[in-house]
Design an enzyme around this catalytic site. Structure first.
Site, PDB file in Angstrom:
ATOM      1  CG  ASP A   1      41.937  45.175  51.295  1.00 16.19           C
ATOM      2  OD1 ASP A   1      40.797  45.315  50.835  1.00 16.19           O
ATOM      3  OD2 ASP A   1      42.970  45.407  50.634  1.00 16.19           O
TER       4      ASP A   1
ATOM      5  CG  ASP B   1      38.161  46.750  46.335  1.00 12.24           C
ATOM      6  OD1 ASP B   1      38.841  46.305  47.284  1.00 12.24           O
ATOM      7  OD2 ASP B   1      38.406  47.832  45.770  1.00 12.24           O
TER       8      ASP B   1
END
Length: 449
Positions: free
Chosen positions: A335, A155
């Site tokens: 992201d 992440d």
């Protein structure tokens, strides 16, 4: 009176009629010829289908072989991971609940002009768009001298590493790999209590230290043993991951801990404090994380860098063009945890209405016709470079619902009025470098391996 029956009178008139018999023979011959032609056509069709199938298999084999060779020969640690795509779950739910007709009829209704033009959702829609925007990259790692295995989410939007502890009594922990400190000789006790919050909930636990292993890399590292993950339900129980490996920045972390990649560089385990993502174009369910270096065989053309404008996120300045709609000096967050391109609602709704894109009520689906020639190539301009995203990268056909309809991987998300997220569609076209030392993100066109 004598009755005489002649043989020719007893004979079948069809047999007596030579022309009728000839026609029957001719008809049989014609049928036989037709059958042979059909058999020949079936044979050709079979050969064509078989040829296409084998061509696909051979092409797929060579494609995977090329990728395998790149990974096998790379000098840098490269970890394969699975990608959990939320749109797949949405479409599966649509089919399971027999909502295909609802999707098709909703599109027809809002296109007909009898309702609000260009319906794009309301506050009454029951499914949060944020949920369908969440993307998970699952990769394996180990902790401890006994290499306890865990499935991590890689992440870029967070900065801590956590795994569930054997002391976790949450429902979700019952199906996970649990960290057992007593089984590892390299464990170092810390015990500082900590909690970390995400958009989907908060986890609680305490700090510990042990050897973390990723591929052929390992290092002593401070992480969180989670003892309470109830706030993550039902996502945690329903997902494959055990914990999260944050690839963000130190200032984003709880406890001011250097990211794993930075710590690897400090301990001279890697050449450069960077990591990269390569997402194959042909397979949307796998990807590759490379740590410590750049594998040039993953991309083609120049690799260009954009300086970060934020000390917490992988965020850069871009002028963003959705056709005639332009946002100057937008914040663009790159992201790995987002399945779509996101844009502020007010900006995106104008674009969608002009492009004849409709939101299906009560479902997180934005759809249009697949032959919609109005859809533009999206453009992202920096001071020195331009990046493009063609419709083929941000839309997919709803093949199992209606082949004429396509869904868009663009969603409205309001972080603020000028922040966009460049998620999976952008990172699938562009091989992406996250460089801590340069404080930059690098992009190059990904090879179709």
């Amino acid at each position: 009176m004598a009755l005489t029956v002649k043989e020719e009178e007893f004979s079948n008139t069809l047999i007596k009629n030579a022309s009728a018999f000839d026609r029957l023979k001719l008809g049989n011959l014609k049928n036989l010829k037709i059958q042979k032609k059909l058999q020949f056509l079936y044979l050709i069709l079979f050969v064509l289908i078989t040829g296409v199938f084998f061509f696909f298999l051979i092409g797929n084999f060579y494609s995977h072989r090329k990728l395998y060779q790149v990974i096998k020969n790379t000098k840098h640690t490269t970890i394969g991971f699975k990608i959990d795509r939320p749109h797949d779950k949405v479409l599966s739910s649509v089919l399971k609940n027999k909502l295909s007709t609802y999707v098709k009829e909703s599109f027809k209704f809002f296109k007909s002009g009898y309702a609000q033009k260009g319906y794009l959702g309301s506050e009454n829609d029951s499914i949060e768009l944020d949920d369908v925007a969440n993307l998970m990259f699952y990769g394996e790692g180990q902790i401890g001298t006994n290499k306890q295995p865990f499935m991590f989410i890689f992440d870029t939007g967070s900065a801590n590493l956590w795994v569930p502890s054997v002391n976790c009594d949450s429902i979700g922990c019952s199906t996970k790999h649990l960290y057992d400190a007593s089984a590892s000789k390299s464990y170092e006790k810390d015990g500082t209590k900590v909690e970390i919050s995400y958009g989907s909930g908060t986890v609680r636990g305490y700090f510990s230290k042990d050897v973390i292993s990723l591929g052929d890399l390992s290092l002593p590292y401070k992480f969180i043993e989670v003892t309470d993950a109830d706030d993550l339900e039902p996502i945690y129980s329903g997902s494959e991951f055990d914990g999260i490996l944050g690839l963000g920045w130190k200032d984003l972390s709880i406890g001011s801990i250097d990211p794993v990649v930075v710590e690897l560089k400090k301990q001279n385990k890697i050449d450069n404090a960077l990591f990269t993502f390569y997402l194959p174009v042909h397979d949307k369910h796998v990807g590759y994380l490379t740590i410590g270096g750049i594998e040039s065989d993953f991309y083609e053309g120049p690799l260009t860098y954009e300086k970060l404008n934020h000390d917490l996120y992988w965020q850069i300045d871009l002028d963003i063009h959705f056709g005639k709609y332009v946002m100057q000096k937008a914040n663009a967050v790159v992201d790995s945890g987002t399945s779509t391109i996101t844009a502020p609602t007010s900006f995106l709704n104008k674009f969608f209405r002009d492009m004849n894109v409709i939101k299906v009520p009560f479902l997180p689906l934005y759809v249009t016709t697949c032959d919609n020639d109005d859809l533009p190539t999206l453009e992202f301009h920096s001071r020195n470079n331009k990046y493009t995203l063609e419709p083929e990268f941000y839309m997919d056909p709803l093949s199992d619902i209606d082949p004429a309809l396509c869904m868009l991987y663009i969603l409205p998300v309001d972080i603020d009025d000028n922040t966009f997220i460049l998620g999976d569609p952008f990172m699938r076209k562009y091989f992406t470098v996250f460089d801590y030392e340069k404080e930059s993100v690098g992009f190059a066109v990904a090879k179709n391996l």
